[in-house]
Write a protein that holds these residues in place. Structure first.
Motif, PDB file in Angstrom:
ATOM      1  N   GLY A   8      -0.048   0.408   1.644  1.00  0.00           N
ATOM      2  CA  GLY A   8      -1.320  -0.102   2.226  1.00  0.00           C
ATOM      3  C   GLY A   8      -2.315   1.205   2.176  1.00  0.00           C
ATOM      4  O   GLY A   8      -3.032   1.175   3.040  1.00  0.00           O
ATOM      5  N   SER A   9      -2.586   1.856   1.031  1.00  0.00           N
ATOM      6  CA  SER A   9      -3.072   3.003   1.147  1.00  0.00           C
ATOM      7  C   SER A   9      -4.158   3.069  -0.197  1.00  0.00           C
ATOM      8  O   SER A   9      -3.883   2.186  -1.147  1.00  0.00           O
ATOM      9  CB  SER A   9      -2.422   4.318   0.984  1.00  0.00           C
ATOM     10  N   ASP A  20       1.347   5.195  -7.724  1.00  0.00           N
ATOM     11  CA  ASP A  20       2.334   5.483  -6.753  1.00  0.00           C
ATOM     12  C   ASP A  20       2.677   6.958  -6.987  1.00  0.00           C
ATOM     13  O   ASP A  20       2.289   7.480  -8.147  1.00  0.00           O
ATOM     14  CB  ASP A  20       3.633   4.738  -7.179  1.00  0.00           C
ATOM     15  N   SER A  21       3.633   7.640  -6.265  1.00  0.00           N
ATOM     16  CA  SER A  21       3.797   9.044  -6.519  1.00  0.00           C
ATOM     17  C   SER A  21       4.322   9.397  -7.695  1.00  0.00           C
ATOM     18  O   SER A  21       4.218  10.661  -8.030  1.00  0.00           O
ATOM     19  CB  SER A  21       4.800   9.503  -5.281  1.00  0.00           C
ATOM     20  N   ARG A  22       5.002   8.414  -8.379  1.00  0.00           N
ATOM     21  CA  ARG A  22       5.671   8.971  -9.683  1.00  0.00           C
ATOM     22  C   ARG A  22       4.655   9.173 -10.815  1.00  0.00           C
ATOM     23  O   ARG A  22       4.615   9.686 -11.722  1.00  0.00           O
ATOM     24  CB  ARG A  22       6.590   7.720 -10.393  1.00  0.00           C
ATOM     25  N   MET A  23       3.249   8.697 -10.580  1.00  0.00           N
ATOM     26  CA  MET A  23       2.097   8.877 -11.467  1.00  0.00           C
ATOM     27  C   MET A  23       1.516  10.301 -11.311  1.00  0.00           C
ATOM     28  O   MET A  23       0.649  10.439 -12.123  1.00  0.00           O
ATOM     29  CB  MET A  23       1.290   7.686 -11.242  1.00  0.00           C
ATOM     30  N   LYS A  24       1.729  11.142 -10.148  1.00  0.00           N
ATOM     31  CA  LYS A  24       1.000  12.148  -9.992  1.00  0.00           C
ATOM     32  C   LYS A  24       1.587  13.220 -10.815  1.00  0.00           C
ATOM     33  O   LYS A  24       2.807  13.598 -11.022  1.00  0.00           O
ATOM     34  CB  LYS A  24       1.477  12.625  -8.579  1.00  0.00           C
ATOM     35  N   VAL A  25       0.657  13.817 -11.836  1.00  0.00           N
ATOM     36  CA  VAL A  25       1.000  14.704 -12.973  1.00  0.00           C
ATOM     37  C   VAL A  25       0.288  15.912 -12.580  1.00  0.00           C
ATOM     38  O   VAL A  25       0.697  17.072 -13.393  1.00  0.00           O
ATOM     39  CB  VAL A  25       0.822  14.176 -14.194  1.00  0.00           C
ATOM     40  N   VAL A  60      -8.832  15.529  -2.716  1.00  0.00           N
ATOM     41  CA  VAL A  60      -8.230  14.306  -3.117  1.00  0.00           C
ATOM     42  C   VAL A  60      -7.539  14.021  -1.647  1.00  0.00           C
ATOM     43  O   VAL A  60      -7.103  14.754  -0.911  1.00  0.00           O
ATOM     44  CB  VAL A  60      -7.090  14.492  -4.134  1.00  0.00           C
ATOM     45  N   LEU A  61      -8.065  12.718  -1.507  1.00  0.00           N
ATOM     46  CA  LEU A  61      -7.641  12.196   0.119  1.00  0.00           C
ATOM     47  C   LEU A  61      -6.839  10.728  -0.264  1.00  0.00           C
ATOM     48  O   LEU A  61      -7.143  10.142  -1.249  1.00  0.00           O
ATOM     49  CB  LEU A  61      -8.941  11.821   0.783  1.00  0.00           C
ATOM     50  N   GLU A  62      -5.944  10.858   0.627  1.00  0.00           N
ATOM     51  CA  GLU A  62      -5.069   9.483   0.830  1.00  0.00           C
ATOM     52  C   GLU A  62      -5.309   8.748   2.243  1.00  0.00           C
ATOM     53  O   GLU A  62      -5.114   9.473   3.016  1.00  0.00           O
ATOM     54  CB  GLU A  62      -3.869   9.587   0.497  1.00  0.00           C
ATOM     55  N   PHE A  63      -5.674   7.687   2.210  1.00  0.00           N
ATOM     56  CA  PHE A  63      -5.901   7.059   3.580  1.00  0.00           C
ATOM     57  C   PHE A  63      -5.302   5.567   3.511  1.00  0.00           C
ATOM     58  O   PHE A  63      -5.164   5.190   2.651  1.00  0.00           O
ATOM     59  CB  PHE A  63      -7.462   6.867   3.996  1.00  0.00           C
ATOM     60  N   LYS A 103     -10.751  -5.980  -0.006  1.00  0.00           N
ATOM     61  CA  LYS A 103     -10.589  -6.668   1.352  1.00  0.00           C
ATOM     62  C   LYS A 103     -10.776  -8.213   0.717  1.00  0.00           C
ATOM     63  O   LYS A 103      -9.834  -8.854   1.521  1.00  0.00           O
ATOM     64  CB  LYS A 103     -11.803  -6.267   2.292  1.00  0.00           C
ATOM     65  N   ILE A 104     -11.793  -8.485   0.205  1.00  0.00           N
ATOM     66  CA  ILE A 104     -12.105  -9.899   0.066  1.00  0.00           C
ATOM     67  C   ILE A 104     -10.879 -10.575  -0.869  1.00  0.00           C
ATOM     68  O   ILE A 104     -10.491 -11.863  -0.473  1.00  0.00           O
ATOM     69  CB  ILE A 104     -13.396 -10.005  -0.761  1.00  0.00           C
ATOM     70  N   HIS A 105     -10.507  -9.804  -1.701  1.00  0.00           N
ATOM     71  CA  HIS A 105      -9.498 -10.260  -2.596  1.00  0.00           C
ATOM     72  C   HIS A 105      -7.982  -9.957  -2.286  1.00  0.00           C
ATOM     73  O   HIS A 105      -7.059 -10.082  -3.152  1.00  0.00           O
ATOM     74  CB  HIS A 105      -9.879 -10.057  -3.986  1.00  0.00           C
ATOM     75  N   ASN A 106      -7.849  -9.584  -1.235  1.00  0.00           N
ATOM     76  CA  ASN A 106      -6.410  -8.940  -0.805  1.00  0.00           C
ATOM     77  C   ASN A 106      -5.892  -7.966  -1.601  1.00  0.00           C
ATOM     78  O   ASN A 106      -4.708  -8.359  -2.007  1.00  0.00           O
ATOM     79  CB  ASN A 106      -5.712 -10.156  -0.154  1.00  0.00           C
ATOM     80  N   VAL A 107      -6.600  -7.085  -2.192  1.00  0.00           N
ATOM     81  CA  VAL A 107      -5.848  -6.294  -3.227  1.00  0.00           C
ATOM     82  C   VAL A 107      -4.876  -5.383  -2.573  1.00  0.00           C
ATOM     83  O   VAL A 107      -3.682  -5.130  -3.005  1.00  0.00           O
ATOM     84  CB  VAL A 107      -6.778  -5.423  -3.763  1.00  0.00           C
ATOM     85  N   VAL A 108      -5.227  -4.791  -1.259  1.00  0.00           N
ATOM     86  CA  VAL A 108      -4.349  -3.881  -0.849  1.00  0.00           C
ATOM     87  C   VAL A 108      -3.554  -4.584   0.558  1.00  0.00           C
ATOM     88  O   VAL A 108      -4.247  -5.133   1.204  1.00  0.00           O
ATOM     89  CB  VAL A 108      -5.084  -2.849  -0.164  1.00  0.00           C
TER      90      VAL A 108
END
Length: 193
Positions: free
Chosen positions: A59-60, A138-143, A158-161, A188-193
Motif C-alpha cells: 500500500g505504498s 518491490d524491494s528486489r528491484m532496488k539496484v 528518495v521517499l516511500e510513503f 485513487k480513482i482506478h484502485n491502483v494501490v
C-alpha cells in the motif's frame, strides 16, 4: 465555436540558454471570419514522462524530493518539492525515458510500465506534452541508491510513503506538484494501490 485557422506564423528566438524561448507572431481567424494578429511567447523544453511507482501489497508509493528554483522564487520558502519520478525524453521513447529516470532517481530497475494518459501541462506558454505512467516496484528491484544523475546536479531524495499518507499530503499542501497530484488521483480513482 469553430477551430480557428492560423497563417503567417513568424518565430523569433528570444533565448536558447537552457531550452528555447520564442516569440511567435501569427494571424488567427476569429469565429466571425475576420483575422487578427496575435503574439505569444512559447517555451520549448521538449516532451517528458512521469511515473507513479506503487507497491500494492504494501500500500505504498515511491516519490522524490528535490529543490525547484522556480517554486522558490514564487513563494515556496524552502524550494523543496515532493514529486513523482519524471524526466525529459531527450530523444528516447516515453517508455525508455521513464525506465531510465526511475533507475537514476530512485535506484529501482523496473521492467514494466503502463501508460495511463498524456497531457499538455501548461498549454498557454509551454510546448511540453507529458506522458504519464504507473509501474509496480518491490524491494528486489532496488539496484542502487538513486538520487539522480551525477552530471545533472539533481540531489534527489528518495521517499516511500503509504498511499493514504501521500493522498493526505495533497490536502495538507505538502504535495503541490501537478503531475504528482494527477497520478495519485488516477491511482485513487482506478484502485491502483
Amino acid at each position: 465555436m469553430k477551430n480557428g485557422n492560423v497563417k503567417n506564423i513568424k518565430k523569433e528566438l528570444l533565448s536558447d540558454n537552457w531550452y528555447t524561448l520564442s516569440k511567435i507572431t501569427f494571424e488567427y481567424q476569429r469565429e466571425d471570419g475576420s483575422w487578427e494578429t496575435q503574439s505569444r511567447e512559447a517555451y520549448d523544453r521538449g516532451n517528458g514522462a512521469a511515473i507513479l511507482l506503487y507497491n500494492k501489497s504494501k500500500g505504498s508509493v515511491v516519490l522524490t524530493r528535490q529543490f525547484r528554483m522556480p517554486t522558490y522564487i514564487n513563494g515556496n520558502t524552502s524550494g523543496m518539492m515532493i514529486e513523482v519520478c519524471a524526466g525529459v525524453l531527450d530523444g528516447d521513447s516515453p517508455e525508455e525515458c521513464i525506465k531510465k529516470e526511475v533507475e537514476e532517481e530512485t535506484g529501482y530497475k523496473i521492467d514494466k510500465v503502463q501508460k495511463v494518459f498524456e497531457s499538455y501541462m501548461s498549454p498557454g506558454s509551454v510546448t511540453e506534452i507529458l506522458y504519464f505512467f504507473i509501474g509496480a516496484y518491490d524491494s528486489r528491484m532496488k539496484v542502487g541508491e538513486g538520487g539522480g544523475a551525477v552530471d545533472e546536479t539533481e540531489n534527489i531524495e528518495v521517499l516511500e510513503f503509504s498511499f493514504d499518507k501521500a493522498m493526505e499530503m495533497i490536502a495538507t499542501g505538502e504535495i503541490r506538484d501537478a503531475k504528482t497530484i494527477m497520478l495519485l488521483q488516477y491511482a485513487k480513482i482506478h484502485n491502483v494501490v
